[in-house]
Design a protein around this motif. Structure first.
Motif, mmCIF file in Angstrom:
data_model
loop_
_atom_site.group_PDB
_atom_site.id
_atom_site.type_symbol
_atom_site.label_atom_id
_atom_site.label_comp_id
_atom_site.label_asym_id
_atom_site.label_seq_id
_atom_site.Cartn_x
_atom_site.Cartn_y
_atom_site.Cartn_z
ATOM 1 N N LEU A 317 -48.851 31.402 5.107
ATOM 2 C CA LEU A 317 -50.030 32.257 5.116
ATOM 3 C C LEU A 317 -50.782 32.170 3.791
ATOM 4 C CD1 LEU A 317 -51.857 34.326 6.420
ATOM 5 C CD2 LEU A 317 -50.235 36.123 5.766
ATOM 6 N N MET A 318 -50.082 32.230 2.686
ATOM 7 C CA MET A 318 -50.754 32.137 1.394
ATOM 8 C C MET A 318 -51.293 30.729 1.157
ATOM 9 S SD MET A 318 -50.861 35.102 0.325
ATOM 10 C CE MET A 318 -51.745 34.604 -1.151
ATOM 11 N N ASN A 319 -50.568 29.724 1.625
ATOM 12 C CA ASN A 319 -51.078 28.358 1.508
ATOM 13 C C ASN A 319 -52.367 28.198 2.293
ATOM 14 O OD1 ASN A 319 -50.999 25.628 0.695
ATOM 15 N ND2 ASN A 319 -50.011 25.034 2.612
ATOM 16 N N TRP A 320 -52.417 28.805 3.460
ATOM 17 C CA TRP A 320 -53.630 28.777 4.275
ATOM 18 C C TRP A 320 -54.792 29.459 3.557
ATOM 19 C CZ3 TRP A 320 -56.281 26.899 8.208
ATOM 20 C CH2 TRP A 320 -57.310 27.659 8.772
ATOM 21 N N ILE A 321 -54.545 30.617 2.990
ATOM 22 C CA ILE A 321 -55.607 31.369 2.324
ATOM 23 C C ILE A 321 -56.174 30.589 1.144
ATOM 24 C CG2 ILE A 321 -56.056 33.436 0.924
ATOM 25 C CD1 ILE A 321 -54.042 34.901 2.746
ATOM 26 N N GLU A 322 -55.330 29.938 0.388
ATOM 27 C CA GLU A 322 -55.779 29.265 -0.827
ATOM 28 C C GLU A 322 -56.246 27.826 -0.592
ATOM 29 O OE1 GLU A 322 -53.583 30.798 -4.593
ATOM 30 O OE2 GLU A 322 -52.027 30.512 -3.068
ATOM 31 N N HIS A 323 -55.816 27.199 0.516
ATOM 32 C CA HIS A 323 -56.148 25.782 0.736
ATOM 33 C C HIS A 323 -56.615 25.534 2.166
ATOM 34 C CE1 HIS A 323 -52.950 25.866 -2.455
ATOM 35 N NE2 HIS A 323 -53.908 25.222 -3.083
ATOM 36 N N VAL A 324 -57.373 26.456 2.710
ATOM 37 C CA VAL A 324 -57.770 26.356 4.107
ATOM 38 C C VAL A 324 -58.561 25.085 4.390
ATOM 39 C CG1 VAL A 324 -59.792 27.805 3.667
ATOM 40 C CG2 VAL A 324 -58.953 27.545 5.984
ATOM 41 N N GLN A 325 -59.415 24.658 3.452
ATOM 42 C CA GLN A 325 -60.244 23.479 3.700
ATOM 43 C C GLN A 325 -59.456 22.176 3.613
ATOM 44 O OE1 GLN A 325 -63.291 23.403 4.923
ATOM 45 N NE2 GLN A 325 -63.263 25.642 4.999
ATOM 46 N N GLN A 326 -58.276 22.226 3.050
ATOM 47 C CA GLN A 326 -57.400 21.052 3.084
ATOM 48 C C GLN A 326 -56.597 21.007 4.394
ATOM 49 O OE1 GLN A 326 -54.981 20.639 -0.464
ATOM 50 N NE2 GLN A 326 -56.571 21.539 -1.752
ATOM 51 N N ILE A 327 -56.216 22.187 4.868
ATOM 52 C CA ILE A 327 -55.401 22.254 6.082
ATOM 53 C C ILE A 327 -56.259 22.076 7.326
ATOM 54 C CG2 ILE A 327 -53.896 23.755 7.441
ATOM 55 C CD1 ILE A 327 -53.074 25.079 4.778
ATOM 56 N N LYS A 328 -57.424 22.691 7.347
ATOM 57 C CA LYS A 328 -58.303 22.660 8.521
ATOM 58 C C LYS A 328 -59.742 22.461 8.067
ATOM 59 C CE LYS A 328 -58.530 25.121 12.942
ATOM 60 N NZ LYS A 328 -58.026 26.304 13.685
ATOM 61 N N PRO A 329 -60.104 21.264 7.635
ATOM 62 C CA PRO A 329 -61.442 21.016 7.079
ATOM 63 C C PRO A 329 -62.538 21.348 8.082
ATOM 64 C CG PRO A 329 -59.978 19.151 6.668
ATOM 65 C CD PRO A 329 -59.265 20.048 7.618
ATOM 66 N N GLY A 330 -63.591 21.973 7.570
ATOM 67 C CA GLY A 330 -64.723 22.303 8.414
ATOM 68 C C GLY A 330 -64.733 23.708 8.943
ATOM 69 N N THR A 331 -63.584 24.410 8.883
ATOM 70 C CA THR A 331 -63.561 25.785 9.349
ATOM 71 C C THR A 331 -64.438 26.654 8.461
ATOM 72 O OG1 THR A 331 -62.082 27.543 10.094
ATOM 73 C CG2 THR A 331 -61.577 26.524 7.990
ATOM 74 N N LEU A 332 -64.891 27.790 8.981
ATOM 75 C CA LEU A 332 -65.855 28.620 8.257
ATOM 76 C C LEU A 332 -65.230 29.383 7.095
ATOM 77 C CD1 LEU A 332 -67.964 30.067 11.220
ATOM 78 C CD2 LEU A 332 -68.458 28.097 9.754
#
Length: 354
Positions: A317-332
């Protein structure tokens, strides 16, 4: 003649590979599912819908799929046999009957007749299946509204004081039909739970309807099947079919607002969340009331994150919050720049949202 034999051998190998490929694919998928944490119902992979249907909305479609597959295989075999005959029993060049009513045209007449009858039969069968799955066999016991976003699913239950919202997962009681009202907030998506139902599109400005029913408890994976942008492949969800008593307990837990944090670290995380995240996300019981992103009131009760992209753990969850554009590029959602102390505070607060 040697060229003809080599070609026939190659065609035979290709046909054998095509025939064995589905078995290999399902065997591979079963092995992956067995090793993955939290596999779908009965530890079967999502793509095993071709072999299994769980519910009256899925089984007619399942049988239709088997019939169409059998017809396609039969046609491919006939074509391969005829091609083999053509390779080894070619007409003499001087044959005056070539492509005449007394020669090769008989195959055209017979083949055209058989194809026409087969296609008409398939069309009638498809219309029968469509009629079978158009409406539930009895009054739906539950109505759920699903709104598709780029690239996640919002799920609304109930009205008034009983209303609550979840994201990327749907809970339903077993053994009863559930009516799903389908909407889209942006572009065309498609709602599909292959082991429970067929596909239905979500179209901006239009409310479509679908019904599903699970005859036994389990977790059934769903997926958007209408290309909707760069993260279309990462737009999954899960349907949890539960016994009625278990489903009611889940509903009661979801209707409760998030408790106010009591620990100092979680309280600091709550304040940070309201300052940085409340514009998009909502947490009932707090000042956060955003509507453009998933409701996080009970986020830690969910099995997956980011529309099925990650397993829901505090670290992920914290990895997602801090690196969302690396995990799911293009999301808002943008990457959140947090200091170590801020990350610990926010993690402590999110851990209370169960």
């Amino acid at each position: 003649m040697n060229c003809a034999r080599r070609l026939s051998l190659q065609l035979g190998r290709a046909a054998l590979t095509s025939a064995l490929a589905p078995c290999a694919r399902y065997a591979w998928a079963d092995a992956v599912a067995a090793n993955a944490a939290g596999a779908t119902a009965d530890d079967t992979p999502p793509l095993a819908y071709f072999l299994r249907g769980v519910g009256p909305a899925a089984k007619p479609v399942l049988h239709l799929g088997w019939a169409l597959t059998a017809i396609c295989c039969f046609v491919c075999i006939v074509i391969a046999v005829m091609l083999g005959i053509a390779l080894f029993r070619r007409r003499q060049r001087q044959d005056p009957r070539a492509l005449t009513a007394g020669g090769g045209m008989r195959f055209v007449y017979v083949g055209g007749t058989i194809s026409t009858v087969a296609l008409l039969g398939i069309a009638v069968y498809m219309l029968i299946v469509l009629a079978q799955v158009a409406d539930p066999p009895r009054e739906p016991a539950l109505t759920v509204t699903v709104t598709a976003y780029d690239w996640w699913w919002k799920v609304d239950y109930g009205d008034g004081d009983q209303h609550f919202t979840t994201a990327n997962e749907m809970h339903i009681p077993t053994g009863v039909p559930v009516l799903v009202m389908l909407k889209s907030a942006d572009v065309i998506h498609a709602f599909w739970v292959p082991q429970l139902s067929g596909k239905t599109q979500t179209i901006p400005g239009v409310v479509n309807r679908q019904w599903i029913q699970a005859d036994k408890p389990g977790i059934y994976r769903g997926q958007c099947t209408q290309y909707c942008g760069v993260q279309h492949a990462h737009m999954a969800f899960e349907v949890y079919a539960q016994p009625q008593a278990e489903y009611e307990r889940w509903c009661a837990a979801q209707q409760r607002s998030a408790p106010a944090p009591t620990a100092a670290q979680a309280a600091r995380g709550s304040k940070l969340f309201e300052e940085r995240c409340a514009g998009c996300h909502a947490v009932r019981g707090s000042k956060a009331a955003g509507v453009q992103a998933p409701d996080l009131t009970h986020v830690m009760s969910r099995r997956l994150l980011a529309a099925g992209t990650l397993v829901n753990t505090p670290e992920n969850l914290m990895n997602w919050i801090e690196h969302v554009q690396q995990i799911k590029p293009g999301t808002l959602m943008p990457d959140m720049k947090l200091s170590s102390a801020e990350a610990r505070d926010l993690s402590a607060y999110l851990a209370t949202l169960r």
